[in-house]
Design a protein around this motif. Structure first.
Motif, short mmCIF file in Angstrom:
data_model
loop_
_atom_site.label_atom_id
_atom_site.label_comp_id
_atom_site.label_asym_id
_atom_site.label_seq_id
_atom_site.Cartn_x
_atom_site.Cartn_y
_atom_site.Cartn_z
N ILE A 7 40.33 50.41 -12.28
CA ILE A 7 38.76 51.66 -12.11
C ILE A 7 39.71 52.76 -13.38
CG2 ILE A 7 38.33 53.30 -10.92
CD1 ILE A 7 37.41 50.89 -8.79
N ASP A 9 40.46 56.80 -15.57
CA ASP A 9 40.55 57.98 -14.51
C ASP A 9 39.54 58.82 -14.37
OD1 ASP A 9 41.92 57.05 -17.51
OD2 ASP A 9 42.61 59.19 -17.56
N LEU A 10 39.10 59.18 -12.95
CA LEU A 10 37.80 58.96 -12.43
C LEU A 10 37.92 60.89 -12.43
CD1 LEU A 10 39.09 57.46 -9.51
CD2 LEU A 10 36.86 56.60 -10.41
N ARG A 13 35.63 62.53 -9.96
CA ARG A 13 33.90 61.85 -10.24
C ARG A 13 34.32 61.34 -8.85
NH1 ARG A 13 30.31 63.88 -13.91
NH2 ARG A 13 29.02 62.32 -12.32
N LEU A 16 31.02 58.64 -8.80
CA LEU A 16 31.35 57.15 -9.46
C LEU A 16 32.03 56.70 -8.91
CD1 LEU A 16 31.20 58.96 -13.38
CD2 LEU A 16 29.69 57.78 -12.15
N LEU A 17 33.51 56.77 -8.05
CA LEU A 17 34.52 55.95 -7.24
C LEU A 17 33.64 55.14 -6.36
CD1 LEU A 17 36.83 55.03 -6.64
CD2 LEU A 17 37.53 56.97 -5.81
N ALA A 37 43.77 50.72 -9.33
CA ALA A 37 43.06 52.40 -9.55
C ALA A 37 44.05 52.64 -10.66
CB ALA A 37 43.74 53.40 -8.79
N TYR A 41 42.92 60.54 -10.85
CA TYR A 41 42.35 61.71 -9.81
C TYR A 41 41.50 62.18 -9.39
CZ TYR A 41 44.60 56.68 -8.74
OH TYR A 41 46.07 55.50 -8.93
N ILE A 51 38.64 61.97 -3.41
CA ILE A 51 39.13 60.86 -4.41
C ILE A 51 40.30 60.91 -3.05
CG2 ILE A 51 39.94 60.35 -5.39
CD1 ILE A 51 37.31 61.18 -7.59
N ASP A 194 39.06 54.44 -20.74
CA ASP A 194 38.72 55.63 -20.54
C ASP A 194 37.62 55.90 -21.70
OD1 ASP A 194 38.29 58.48 -19.27
OD2 ASP A 194 40.44 59.08 -20.50
N TRP A 198 33.82 62.18 -15.99
CA TRP A 198 34.00 62.83 -15.74
C TRP A 198 33.19 63.77 -16.64
CZ3 TRP A 198 34.96 68.11 -17.68
CH2 TRP A 198 35.98 68.06 -19.04
N LEU A 203 30.96 55.25 -16.31
CA LEU A 203 33.01 54.96 -15.80
C LEU A 203 32.32 53.59 -15.81
CD1 LEU A 203 35.58 55.30 -14.32
CD2 LEU A 203 33.89 54.61 -11.94
#
Length: 229
Positions: A7, A9-10, A13, A16-17, A37, A41, A51, A194, A198, A203
């Motif tokens: 997973i 770069d979050l 978000r 989305l996670l 991950a 985050y 997150i 990536d 965001w 994602l």
């Protein structure tokens, strides 16, 4: 056949996670699996705190979590420990992280706002994970150096030159950090996951077969609202 899900770069978000984890659980179909991950985050998006809380409490016994450090976690930790100017972090998305923790009042110290257990967790995050066929890292590795001699700045901040397809020896490198809305970018020796989730609301999770060398055997894509920010 073991599976590893990566997973990228979050950046806050959580929506989305959560969708990605539902997809992963459905795809794994009850089998034990590994989730890596790739860091970042926090910052930019609206739910950094949530997150971090989810990752620190991790409620999925069938999914082994390996959470790596990204450069944004490094910035956050350094700012909270007075090792860098706070404004540098805030200007790079840290303002959104502070908002997710309730916002900083005049004269309040960062460490009074952010739970100590969150900072301790961030401070202990590893920067690299390797299995027999792949290296997982936030930004990249120096292909000339053994893994035990890699510089942390390289692992957290590296940008691969355009057209570079190098992995690390026989291992495929899986990373994020280098945002590309048209990604994922798949090369002979590496995969960049990536896709600027965001901002785009998209994602992409890489699915890797533990017994098979090379890149992803498939990608899982989830979508949410895009951001104009």
């Amino acid at each position: 056949m073991g599976l590893t899900y990566a997973i990228p770069d979050l950046h806050g978000r959580l929506d989305l996670l959560e969708r990605a984890l539902r997809e992963i659980l459905e795809h794994a179909a009850g089998r034990d699996a590994c989730v890596v991950a790739l860091g970042d985050y926090v910052d930019r998006g609206p739910n950094s705190r949530e997150i971090v809380e989810l990752l620190t409490t991790w409620p999925f016994p069938s999914l082994r979590l390996i959470a790596l450090k990204g450069n944004h976690e490094a910035m956050m930790w350094e700012a909270c420990n007075n090792l860098v100017e706070t404004d540098w972090w805030l200007e790079n998305g840290g303002d959104a992280t502070l908002a997710s923790y309730g916002g900083l009042r005049m004269g309040e110290a960062l460490r009074t706002l952010i739970p100590e257990r969150h900072l301790q967790w961030i401070g202990k995050l590893p920067t690299i994970y390797a299995d027999p066929h792949r290296i997982f890292v936030h930004a990249g590795v120096d292909p000339r150096l053994p893994l035990n001699q890699q510089n942390e700045r390289t692992l957290l901040w590296k940008r691969y030159p355009k057209g570079s397809s190098l992995g690390h020896g026989m291992r495929h490198v899986v990373h994020g950090h280098h945002a590309n809305e048209q990604g994922p970018v798949v090369c002979k020796g590496r995969t960049n996951l990536d896709v600027m989730a965001w901002r785009t609301g998209r994602l992409v999770v890489g699915v890797f077969c533990d017994d098979k060398a090379g890149g992803a055997v498939e990608f899982l894509e989830v979508r949410g609202n895009s951001s104009a920010g």
